[in-house]
Design an enzyme around this catalytic site. Structure first.
Site, PDB file in Angstrom:
ATOM      1  N   HIS A 133       0.826  -1.240   0.054  1.00 49.70           N
ATOM      2  CA  HIS A 133       0.147   0.011  -0.065  1.00 49.70           C
ATOM      3  C   HIS A 133       0.844   1.208  -0.068  1.00 49.70           C
ATOM      4  O   HIS A 133       2.205   1.386   0.220  1.00 49.70           O
ATOM      5  CB  HIS A 133      -1.075  -0.099   1.244  1.00 49.70           C
ATOM      6  CG  HIS A 133      -0.329   0.357   2.655  1.00 49.70           C
ATOM      7  ND1 HIS A 133       0.250   1.280   3.064  1.00 49.70           N
ATOM      8  CD2 HIS A 133       0.067  -0.873   3.481  1.00 49.70           C
ATOM      9  CE1 HIS A 133       0.443   0.876   4.305  1.00 49.70           C
ATOM     10  NE2 HIS A 133       0.284  -0.457   4.592  1.00 49.70           N
ATOM     11  N   CYS A 155       2.641  -4.711   6.714  1.00 50.69           N
ATOM     12  CA  CYS A 155       2.382  -4.335   5.521  1.00 50.69           C
ATOM     13  C   CYS A 155       3.624  -3.735   4.770  1.00 50.69           C
ATOM     14  O   CYS A 155       4.545  -3.474   5.463  1.00 50.69           O
ATOM     15  CB  CYS A 155       1.285  -3.449   5.571  1.00 50.69           C
ATOM     16  SG  CYS A 155      -0.372  -4.171   5.893  1.00 50.69           S
TER      17      CYS A 155
END
Length: 197
Positions: free
Chosen positions: A157, A173
């Site tokens: 992301h 992440c």
């Protein structure tokens, strides 16, 4: 009002942006950083997006994330790859292994997982989620990693903390600058294989 006057709204919004750096551990902006989406700097030239020779065995169209070196490679034909600098998970929080992109979203919403809230109780205030937008910790886009048709809860992301690229600061992440996640988003399709080493 002079240009050095700080409004309460500006202070609150700036503080919110820092607090919401999802998948973060409290990393803050460098001195002199100005909040704004027009700027999406590569703070360290080592982590700028570039075309590089690729000697790995993965076929074109594969995404390879090397968490040790803090690079993500989008493998292309002819022994080439587009290399992006990334921020990765803190020790013990990183996803490792193979997955596929099961879903893609621009300006995704974000909701902390129960594990994240347990590690960082201050995140409980966001348990209902945060809508997509410039202050959202997932940034401009997200690629959702799936295994066996199930969401792993790990993402590739964007970020509202571009100074974190090259560091191990997230809750697991993989972060790219917003400019870079948009570039990768345009290349990678649902079903793209992702290898995280």
């Amino acid at each position: 009002m002079d240009k050095h006057h700080i409004t309460r709204r500006g202070l609150v919004l700036g503080s919110l942006a820092l607090m919401l750096s999802a998948c973060t551990s409290g990393d803050g902006p460098p001195l002199g950083y100005r909040f704004g989406f027009a700027m999406d700097p590569d703070f360290d030239p080592r982590y700028r997006r570039r075309e590089v020779a690729y000697t790995g065995s993965e076929p074109p169209g594969t995404i390879v994330v090397d968490t040790a070196s803090r690079y993500l490679y989008f493998v292309e034909a002819g022994g080439q790859a587009t290399r992006y600098g990334v921020a990765v998970g803190e020790e013990g929080l990183s996803f490792k292994g193979e997955a596929t992109i099961g879903y893609k979203a621009e300006w995704p919403s974000w909701k902390p997982t129960s594990d994240m809230i347990q590690r960082k109780p201050r995140l409980a205030q966001y348990a209902d989620g945060i809508p997509g937008g410039p202050l959202n910790p997932l940034g401009a886009a997200a690629l959702y990693l799936y295994q066996g048709g199930q969401d792993t809860l790990f993402r590739l992301h964007g970020t509202n903390a571009p100074w974190s690229i090259g560091r191990a600061v997230s809750n697991g992440c993989i972060r790219l600058t917003n400019a870079n996640i948009l570039d990768l988003y345009s290349r990678a399709r649902v079903g793209t294989r992702v290898v995280v080493i």
